[in-house]
Design an enzyme around this catalytic site. Sequence first.
Site, short mmCIF file in Angstrom:
data_model
loop_
_atom_site.label_atom_id
_atom_site.label_comp_id
_atom_site.label_asym_id
_atom_site.label_seq_id
_atom_site.Cartn_x
_atom_site.Cartn_y
_atom_site.Cartn_z
N GLY A 105 -0.17 0.35 -0.42
CA GLY A 105 -0.88 -1.08 -0.15
C GLY A 105 0.52 -2.08 0.42
N CYS A 106 1.26 -2.06 0.41
CA CYS A 106 2.15 -2.98 0.41
C CYS A 106 2.82 -2.38 2.15
CB CYS A 106 3.98 -2.20 -0.54
SG CYS A 106 3.35 -2.93 -2.20
N THR A 107 2.18 -1.69 2.70
CA THR A 107 2.40 -1.67 3.77
C THR A 107 1.74 -1.89 4.86
OG1 THR A 107 4.09 0.66 3.96
CG2 THR A 107 2.76 0.47 5.87
N ALA A 117 1.95 -5.87 4.92
CA ALA A 117 3.40 -6.03 5.48
C ALA A 117 3.05 -6.10 7.28
CB ALA A 117 4.83 -5.18 5.73
#
Length: 147
Positions: free
Chosen positions: A45-47, A50
């Site tokens: 999710g964070c990738t 970003a």
Amino acid sequence: MGLRKGQKAPDFTLPSTSGSDFKLSRDFFGKACVIYFYPKDFTGGCTAQACEFRDQFEEFRDLDLPVIGISRDDMETHLRFKKSNKLPFELLSDVSGEVCKKYDALVPIIGIPKRVTYLLDKGHVIQDEFQDMFNAKAHIKKMLENY
């Protein structure tokens, strides 16, 4: 009670992937900006989040709306994450979690950052705030819609 629309955003200083410390009141003085908090580098999710900021970066740049990302990852991890994903914006390292706490961006008890994004005006007053742990891409859409 967390930060809300209309409140002045807390000032802070954190190490940045630029190689120097970032201070909100100095480095974004007189600039509207987006500050997004996220749980962890190199997670799905964070990738995705970003990379969505990266893919929409030209739109933010055209609006003169700088973006910074903050998590509790250390600088070495941030540098690898930034390079690996070709991120055109800086990441800030809040290893202690103090800035995350000031921005009500920590999950209680376990202390990992929430996925929360703030839109600040030129005086660093919060104009919008969006939280959604599972729909990372919605953060970008919401900020662009409300600027």
